[in-house]
Write an enzyme that holds these catalytic residues in place. Structure first.
Site, PDB file in Angstrom:
ATOM      1  N   ASN A  15      35.272  39.444  31.183  1.00 43.47           N
ATOM      2  CA  ASN A  15      36.233  38.750  32.035  1.00 43.47           C
ATOM      3  C   ASN A  15      37.648  39.033  31.505  1.00 43.47           C
ATOM      4  O   ASN A  15      38.001  38.625  30.398  1.00 43.47           O
ATOM      5  CB  ASN A  15      35.890  37.252  31.985  1.00 43.47           C
ATOM      6  CG  ASN A  15      36.868  36.390  32.742  1.00 43.47           C
ATOM      7  OD1 ASN A  15      38.061  36.675  32.809  1.00 43.47           O
ATOM      8  ND2 ASN A  15      36.364  35.306  33.295  1.00 43.47           N
ATOM      9  N   GLN A  16      38.448  39.748  32.300  1.00 43.62           N
ATOM     10  CA  GLN A  16      39.767  40.205  31.813  1.00 43.62           C
ATOM     11  C   GLN A  16      40.722  39.043  31.534  1.00 43.62           C
ATOM     12  O   GLN A  16      41.545  39.113  30.631  1.00 43.62           O
ATOM     13  CB  GLN A  16      40.395  41.203  32.801  1.00 43.62           C
ATOM     14  CG  GLN A  16      39.678  42.553  32.843  1.00 43.62           C
ATOM     15  CD  GLN A  16      39.317  43.102  31.457  1.00 43.62           C
ATOM     16  OE1 GLN A  16      40.169  43.210  30.575  1.00 43.62           O
ATOM     17  NE2 GLN A  16      38.040  43.420  31.240  1.00 43.62           N
ATOM     18  N   ASP A  73      31.763  30.779  25.997  1.00 39.22           N
ATOM     19  CA  ASP A  73      31.277  30.374  27.303  1.00 39.22           C
ATOM     20  C   ASP A  73      32.048  29.122  27.650  1.00 39.22           C
ATOM     21  O   ASP A  73      32.211  28.238  26.808  1.00 39.22           O
ATOM     22  CB  ASP A  73      29.772  30.097  27.301  1.00 39.22           C
ATOM     23  CG  ASP A  73      29.253  30.062  28.730  1.00 39.22           C
ATOM     24  OD1 ASP A  73      29.328  31.108  29.405  1.00 39.22           O
ATOM     25  OD2 ASP A  73      28.809  28.998  29.190  1.00 39.22           O
ATOM     26  N   PHE A 159      44.146  31.780  35.495  1.00 43.68           N
ATOM     27  CA  PHE A 159      43.001  32.373  36.181  1.00 43.68           C
ATOM     28  C   PHE A 159      41.999  31.281  36.533  1.00 43.68           C
ATOM     29  O   PHE A 159      42.199  30.108  36.200  1.00 43.68           O
ATOM     30  CB  PHE A 159      42.349  33.464  35.308  1.00 43.68           C
ATOM     31  CG  PHE A 159      41.596  32.923  34.115  1.00 43.68           C
ATOM     32  CD1 PHE A 159      42.280  32.474  32.999  1.00 43.68           C
ATOM     33  CD2 PHE A 159      40.206  32.848  34.105  1.00 43.68           C
ATOM     34  CE1 PHE A 159      41.594  31.952  31.903  1.00 43.68           C
ATOM     35  CE2 PHE A 159      39.511  32.343  33.011  1.00 43.68           C
ATOM     36  CZ  PHE A 159      40.217  31.899  31.905  1.00 43.68           C
ATOM     37  N   GLY A 160      40.931  31.673  37.200  1.00 43.41           N
ATOM     38  CA  GLY A 160      39.829  30.752  37.492  1.00 43.41           C
ATOM     39  C   GLY A 160      40.277  29.462  38.160  1.00 43.41           C
ATOM     40  O   GLY A 160      40.971  29.474  39.186  1.00 43.41           O
ATOM     41  N   HIS A 187      41.141  24.062  25.963  1.00 43.21           N
ATOM     42  CA  HIS A 187      39.812  24.025  25.360  1.00 43.21           C
ATOM     43  C   HIS A 187      39.546  25.214  24.432  1.00 43.21           C
ATOM     44  O   HIS A 187      38.943  25.076  23.388  1.00 43.21           O
ATOM     45  CB  HIS A 187      38.755  23.961  26.477  1.00 43.21           C
ATOM     46  CG  HIS A 187      38.965  24.965  27.579  1.00 43.21           C
ATOM     47  ND1 HIS A 187      40.190  25.163  28.167  1.00 43.21           N
ATOM     48  CD2 HIS A 187      38.126  25.834  28.185  1.00 43.21           C
ATOM     49  CE1 HIS A 187      40.082  26.098  29.094  1.00 43.21           C
ATOM     50  NE2 HIS A 187      38.838  26.531  29.119  1.00 43.21           N
ATOM     51  N   ARG A 188      40.064  26.380  24.830  1.00 38.02           N
ATOM     52  CA  ARG A 188      39.841  27.582  24.015  1.00 38.02           C
ATOM     53  C   ARG A 188      40.587  27.458  22.681  1.00 38.02           C
ATOM     54  O   ARG A 188      40.068  27.774  21.623  1.00 38.02           O
ATOM     55  CB  ARG A 188      40.338  28.794  24.812  1.00 38.02           C
ATOM     56  CG  ARG A 188      39.586  30.049  24.529  1.00 38.02           C
ATOM     57  CD  ARG A 188      39.743  31.071  25.634  1.00 38.02           C
ATOM     58  NE  ARG A 188      38.877  30.784  26.758  1.00 38.02           N
ATOM     59  CZ  ARG A 188      39.284  30.361  27.942  1.00 38.02           C
ATOM     60  NH1 ARG A 188      40.562  30.198  28.187  1.00 38.02           N
ATOM     61  NH2 ARG A 188      38.418  30.108  28.902  1.00 38.02           N
TER      62      ARG A 188
HETATM   63  P1  IMP Z   1      31.813  32.292  31.683  1.00 42.16           P
HETATM   64  O1  IMP Z   1      32.192  31.601  30.405  1.00 42.16           O
HETATM   65  O2  IMP Z   1      31.986  33.758  31.612  1.00 42.16           O
HETATM   66  O3  IMP Z   1      30.490  31.837  32.194  1.00 42.16           O
HETATM   67  O4  IMP Z   1      32.895  31.877  32.763  1.00 42.16           O
HETATM   68  C1  IMP Z   1      33.449  30.614  32.792  1.00 42.16           C
HETATM   69  C2  IMP Z   1      34.301  30.410  34.006  1.00 42.16           C
HETATM   70  O5  IMP Z   1      34.923  29.134  33.851  1.00 42.16           O
HETATM   71  C3  IMP Z   1      35.447  31.391  34.154  1.00 42.16           C
HETATM   72  O6  IMP Z   1      35.127  32.497  34.944  1.00 42.16           O
HETATM   73  C4  IMP Z   1      36.494  30.535  34.845  1.00 42.16           C
HETATM   74  O7  IMP Z   1      36.291  30.491  36.185  1.00 42.16           O
HETATM   75  C5  IMP Z   1      36.228  29.153  34.308  1.00 42.16           C
HETATM   76  N1  IMP Z   1      37.175  28.897  33.217  1.00 42.16           N
HETATM   77  C6  IMP Z   1      36.926  28.895  31.889  1.00 42.16           C
HETATM   78  N2  IMP Z   1      38.059  28.693  31.207  1.00 42.16           N
HETATM   79  C7  IMP Z   1      39.038  28.553  32.116  1.00 42.16           C
HETATM   80  C8  IMP Z   1      40.434  28.340  32.006  1.00 42.16           C
HETATM   81  O8  IMP Z   1      41.040  28.236  30.926  1.00 42.16           O
HETATM   82  N3  IMP Z   1      41.094  28.278  33.172  1.00 42.16           N
HETATM   83  C9  IMP Z   1      40.499  28.396  34.375  1.00 42.16           C
HETATM   84  N4  IMP Z   1      39.217  28.616  34.540  1.00 42.16           N
HETATM   85  C10 IMP Z   1      38.474  28.688  33.402  1.00 42.16           C
END
Ligand code: IMP
Length: 199
Positions: A15-16, A73, A159-160, A187-188
């Site tokens: 995920n870029q 994740d 993003f997201g 959170h990260r």
């Molecule tokens: P995965 O961890 O690859 O399963 O993806 C988690 C998904 O949660 C991401 O593709 C985003 O859509 C969402 N997500 C996780 N962290 C963030 C963030 O900091 N901002 C917005 N969306 C997030």
């Protein structure tokens, strides 16, 4: 406890958006590799928690490359949706990772509950990190930021689900917030603080 510092790391994500955000949290002296550069696809996320899924990814990429791997994740839990999309946050965006579609689904599901938008729609972003070593040892951490769902998507940064998340104590969504601010409270970042000792 003696901690051997890491100087080379594979980032276990394709995920870029995440690559960009994680790269900024890791000291510049560490050499970073991404699976897309190594032509590796991501494994299926078959776990039932963020921690399990981050372990699946970190183990997979570490075994494929024989290097130390860091995988995350993460996702958005919304209380009135029974914590969905949660570990399905990426999957709600479909194969094309269309987050406009995922956000529409969030509002559709919330509105099915006949909610009062004057009240807070409680939610949280969660991030689980796993560092996995080729000797099969691993270390995990988790970070959380609590907030509420915005009554409408706002902002084009990030993003997201960023445009619909308002962290507690703030008026702006993550989509409106400068990255320099978001990356100090999210959170990260919280999960990273707990693994900093390895860098
Ligand atoms: P995965 O961890 O690859 O399963 O993806 C988690 C998904 O949660 C991401 O593709 C985003 O859509 C969402 N997500 C996780 N962290 C963030 C963030 O900091 N901002 C917005 N969306 C997030």
């Amino acid at each position: 406890m003696y901690i051997k510092k890491i100087n080379k790391l594979v980032l276990g994500t394709n995920n870029q958006g995440k690559v960009r955000e994680i790269s900024k949290l890791i000291p510049k002296k560490i050499k970073l590799y991404t699976p897309s550069r190594l032509n590796l696809k991501s494994p299926k996320e078959t776990g039932s928690s963020f921690k399990e899924n981050s372990l699946i990814k970190a183990k997979f990429f570490s075994e494929k490359t024989d290097e130390i791997c860091l995988a995350d994740d993460s996702g958005l839990e919304i209380d009135i949706l029974g914590k969905l999309p949660g570990i399905y946050s990426a999957r709600w965006a479909g194969r094309k990772m269309d987050f406009k579609k995922a956000i529409k689904k969030v509002y559709r599901e919330i509105n099915k509950k006949e909610v009062d938008w004057n009240k807070k729609i409680k939610c949280r972003f969660i991030c689980a990190l796993t560092i996995y070593w080729p000797n099969k040892k691993y270390y995990q951490s988790e970070g959380i930021i609590k907030g509420k769902i915005s009554s409408a998507p706002k902002g084009t940064k990030g993003f997201g689900y960023d445009p619909i998340f308002i962290p507690n104590g703030y008026k702006l969504t993550f989509g409106e917030m400068l990255f320099s601010k978001k990356s100090q409270i999210d959170h990260r970042f919280m999960a990273f603080k707990k693994i900093k000792k390895f860098f």
